[in-house]
Design a protein around this motif. Structure first.
Motif, short mmCIF file in Angstrom:
data_model
loop_
_atom_site.label_atom_id
_atom_site.label_comp_id
_atom_site.label_asym_id
_atom_site.label_seq_id
_atom_site.Cartn_x
_atom_site.Cartn_y
_atom_site.Cartn_z
N LEU A 68 1.01 -0.97 -0.06
CA LEU A 68 0.12 -0.06 0.26
C LEU A 68 0.84 1.37 0.03
CD1 LEU A 68 -2.77 -1.27 2.42
CD2 LEU A 68 -3.18 -0.40 0.19
N CYS A 69 1.79 1.23 0.69
CA CYS A 69 2.84 2.42 0.91
C CYS A 69 3.43 2.56 -0.46
CB CYS A 69 3.75 2.38 1.93
SG CYS A 69 2.90 2.22 3.73
N TYR A 70 3.95 1.56 -1.03
CA TYR A 70 4.71 1.47 -2.18
C TYR A 70 3.68 2.31 -3.52
CZ TYR A 70 8.94 -0.76 -0.65
OH TYR A 70 9.98 -1.00 0.11
N THR A 71 2.31 1.92 -3.20
CA THR A 71 1.30 2.51 -4.10
C THR A 71 1.24 4.06 -3.82
OG1 THR A 71 0.11 0.38 -4.51
CG2 THR A 71 -1.07 2.48 -4.94
N ALA A 72 1.38 4.31 -2.56
CA ALA A 72 1.18 5.62 -2.32
C ALA A 72 2.39 6.68 -2.80
CB ALA A 72 1.19 5.51 -0.65
N CYS A 73 3.56 6.16 -2.71
CA CYS A 73 4.63 6.85 -3.11
C CYS A 73 4.95 6.60 -4.65
CB CYS A 73 5.88 6.62 -2.37
SG CYS A 73 6.64 5.04 -2.67
N GLY A 74 4.05 6.03 -5.60
CA GLY A 74 4.30 5.79 -6.93
C GLY A 74 5.19 4.91 -7.43
N ARG A 75 5.59 3.71 -6.34
CA ARG A 75 6.61 2.80 -6.84
C ARG A 75 5.54 1.70 -7.47
NH1 ARG A 75 10.01 2.47 -1.29
NH2 ARG A 75 11.07 4.32 -1.49
N PHE A 76 4.40 1.70 -7.02
CA PHE A 76 3.31 0.76 -7.68
C PHE A 76 2.22 1.64 -8.09
CE2 PHE A 76 4.66 -2.78 -4.56
CZ PHE A 76 5.61 -3.52 -5.49
N GLU A 77 1.57 1.34 -9.23
CA GLU A 77 0.32 2.00 -9.58
C GLU A 77 -0.99 1.51 -8.91
OE1 GLU A 77 3.00 3.95 -11.50
OE2 GLU A 77 2.90 1.73 -12.09
N ALA A 78 -0.92 0.07 -8.58
CA ALA A 78 -2.11 -0.54 -7.99
C ALA A 78 -1.59 -1.69 -6.85
CB ALA A 78 -3.00 -0.88 -8.99
N PHE A 79 -2.36 -1.99 -6.26
CA PHE A 79 -2.35 -3.24 -5.35
C PHE A 79 -3.57 -3.76 -5.17
CE2 PHE A 79 -2.55 -4.66 -0.67
CZ PHE A 79 -2.04 -5.83 -0.91
N TYR A 80 -3.82 -5.21 -5.25
CA TYR A 80 -4.99 -5.62 -5.03
C TYR A 80 -4.77 -7.11 -4.40
CZ TYR A 80 -4.13 -9.11 -8.89
OH TYR A 80 -3.48 -10.12 -9.56
N GLU A 81 -5.76 -7.29 -3.49
CA GLU A 81 -5.72 -8.70 -2.81
C GLU A 81 -7.06 -8.85 -1.86
OE1 GLU A 81 -2.81 -11.08 0.59
OE2 GLU A 81 -2.17 -9.06 -0.09
#
Length: 264
Positions: A193-206
């Motif tokens: 989630l944090c990596y999504t927040a800082c732009g390393r990921f565009e999304a996370f799902y689970e």
């Protein structure tokens, strides 16, 4: 509640727990692990870290209760409850594999309003609270601006005991793998989630997530400009125990992929 007055103290609590976890990793004996269920591991490190966190948070907000993974306290708050995963990524920790984190969220009634996630290995502390920016080590962060799944790096998690959706999950994984920059499974939902927040990921799902896995990270994504919904696209994330966190730009497209396999 003035969250500005307490968040720095919550960060300190997370880092103190993180230092304990870091120190224990140097001499950790894998023979001391326990099993809460199928592939559901825990150790004295999780439990001791949680006790330290609870003790520290009691001093910050005495009226608040707790929702904790290791059940080291049963105190329930009427309005505020801390939501704690003392070691998100226990399996990684036990095997000596980054990443793992300390996750501390605060719920007002049923709504997450403050979150701190401390990634122990990289000494990265993500934090946010309602009506304020999200930060990484004191620097403001934002979600990425990638507009399409095709341009995205996406994180997910795999079930380790509830395999009821395993086949459709793998089919979704296969299709996304062919249509994005790549898929990653780090083993800590809080970090994803944090990596999504800082732009390393565009999304996370689970799916099949617990409140302590995601409460802190939800706030951090939202305050970084992202979006958090369930697999049906509404806000009942904690109740439904399924989560899609995005940069806000690929939400509908990613939900279309998910809908083909989960919302049958």
């Amino acid at each position: 509640m003035n969250f500005n007055q307490i968040i720095d103290r919550v960060i300190d609590v997370s880092k103190e727990a993180g230092q304990f976890i870091r120190d224990e990793r140097k001499t950790f004996d894998a023979d001391r692990i326990e099993y809460k269920g199928l592939n559901d591991l825990v150790s004295y490190v999780d439990k001791t870290a949680e006790q330290k966190i609870v003790a520290g948070l009691e001093l910050i907000l005495p009226e608040a209760g707790f929702i904790t993974e290791e059940k080291t306290t049963t105190k329930v708050g009427e309005r505020y409850n801390w939501v704690i995963d003392p070691l998100d990524g226990t399996t990684n920790f036990i095997h000596g594999l980054p990443s793992f984190s300390v996750s501390i969220g605060l719920q007002e009634y049923d709504t997450p309003v403050l979150g701190v996630v401390y990634e122990v290995n990289l000494d990265e502390c993500f934090s946010a609270h309602r009506d304020a920016p999200a930060y990484l080590n004191g620097n403001e962060i934002k979600v990425s601006n990638k507009p399409k799944v095709a341009d995205s790096l996406i994180a997910t998690g795999f079930p380790y005991y509830d395999f009821s959706y395993q086949e459709r999950y793998i089919r979704l994984f296969t299709e996304l793998m062919r249509n994005c920059h790549g898929l990653r499974r780090l083993g800590s939902a809080a970090v994803d989630l944090c990596y999504t927040a800082c732009g390393r990921f565009e999304a996370f799902y689970e799916y099949n997530l617990n409140a302590w896995d995601v409460a802190a990270g939800i706030v951090i994504v939202q305050q970084a400009g992202g979006e958090v919904v369930n697999f049906h696209g509404d806000n009942e994330v904690l109740k439904k125990r399924e989560l899609v966190a995005t940069n806000g730009k690929i939400t509908e497209e990613l939900l279309d992929y998910i809908d083909r396999y989960f919302n049958l």
